[in-house]
Structures are given as structure tokens and as C-alpha cells.
Design a protein around this motif. Sequence first.
Motif, short mmCIF file in Angstrom:
data_model
loop_
_atom_site.label_atom_id
_atom_site.label_comp_id
_atom_site.label_asym_id
_atom_site.label_seq_id
_atom_site.Cartn_x
_atom_site.Cartn_y
_atom_site.Cartn_z
N VAL A 47 0.79 -1.11 -0.04
CA VAL A 47 -0.04 -0.09 0.00
C VAL A 47 0.95 1.20 -0.08
O VAL A 47 1.97 1.32 0.70
CB VAL A 47 -0.89 0.02 1.27
CG1 VAL A 47 -1.57 1.45 1.19
CG2 VAL A 47 -2.12 -1.22 1.20
N ASP A 48 0.51 2.19 -0.64
CA ASP A 48 1.34 3.56 -1.07
C ASP A 48 2.13 3.41 -1.86
O ASP A 48 2.89 4.55 -2.08
CB ASP A 48 1.57 3.98 0.29
CG ASP A 48 0.59 4.71 1.25
OD1 ASP A 48 -0.49 5.28 0.55
OD2 ASP A 48 0.80 4.67 2.32
N ASP A 49 2.44 2.17 -2.27
CA ASP A 49 3.72 2.28 -3.56
C ASP A 49 2.93 3.24 -4.82
O ASP A 49 1.63 3.20 -4.98
CB ASP A 49 3.79 0.84 -4.22
CG ASP A 49 4.89 0.12 -3.47
OD1 ASP A 49 5.60 0.99 -2.47
OD2 ASP A 49 4.94 -0.86 -3.54
N VAL A 50 3.59 4.06 -5.55
CA VAL A 50 3.21 4.67 -6.67
C VAL A 50 3.81 4.03 -8.05
O VAL A 50 4.98 3.85 -8.22
CB VAL A 50 3.65 6.16 -6.58
CG1 VAL A 50 3.38 6.99 -7.78
CG2 VAL A 50 3.26 6.69 -5.41
N LEU A 51 3.04 3.78 -9.00
CA LEU A 51 3.15 3.08 -10.18
C LEU A 51 2.97 4.10 -11.27
O LEU A 51 2.05 4.70 -11.28
CB LEU A 51 2.11 1.94 -10.36
CG LEU A 51 2.12 0.73 -9.23
CD1 LEU A 51 0.91 -0.24 -9.99
CD2 LEU A 51 3.33 0.16 -9.27
N THR A 52 4.16 4.13 -12.23
CA THR A 52 4.16 4.83 -13.33
C THR A 52 3.93 3.86 -14.49
O THR A 52 4.82 3.00 -14.72
CB THR A 52 5.16 5.77 -13.59
OG1 THR A 52 5.30 6.52 -12.07
CG2 THR A 52 5.30 6.72 -14.55
#
Length: 91
Positions: A47-52
Amino acid sequence: MERQRLDKWLWHARVVKARTHAAALVEAGHVRINGIREKSPGHPLKVDDVLTIGLDRCVRILRVTGFSERRSNAADAKALYDDVSDAAGRS
């Protein structure tokens, strides 16, 4: 559930239509996690990982907010992430 495989999450969140497409997208280098390119479909997300994600001539930026045991409808899938693409474009 604290973590989930990247390819599985992409499929459950309905970013792609099939889990094999998710794995191919990752292996091709089109996915970054917290700014770092990831080429392993089995990489664990939290949770809170940011995926581009580079997808269909556009870039989506998604913050992971949750996980699912299985793939469900589109409305439930949207609960798995916050789309911060628009906010990033306005800054």
C-alpha cells in the motif's frame, strides 16, 4: 493482505485485460514502482507504492490503496488505487 504480486495487482485493478498482458507490460519495462523501473512481474507491491505505467501512448500514475483476492467489477477495481495522473499533470 499486506502485499501482492505486481502482475496480479495490475490485472485485479483492471489496468490490463489479462494477467499475461500485465506480465508482458512489466517485462518490457513499461512499469515503474516509486520511480524505479521494475522488470519482474512477481515483484511484491505494498500500500502507498506509486506506479507509473506507460500504456497505450499515455502514462498513468496510480497510488496503490488496497488489494483484492480476485478480479471483480470496474467499480470495485477503482477502490484499489488513486489515480494521481491528473494531479501530476496540473502541477
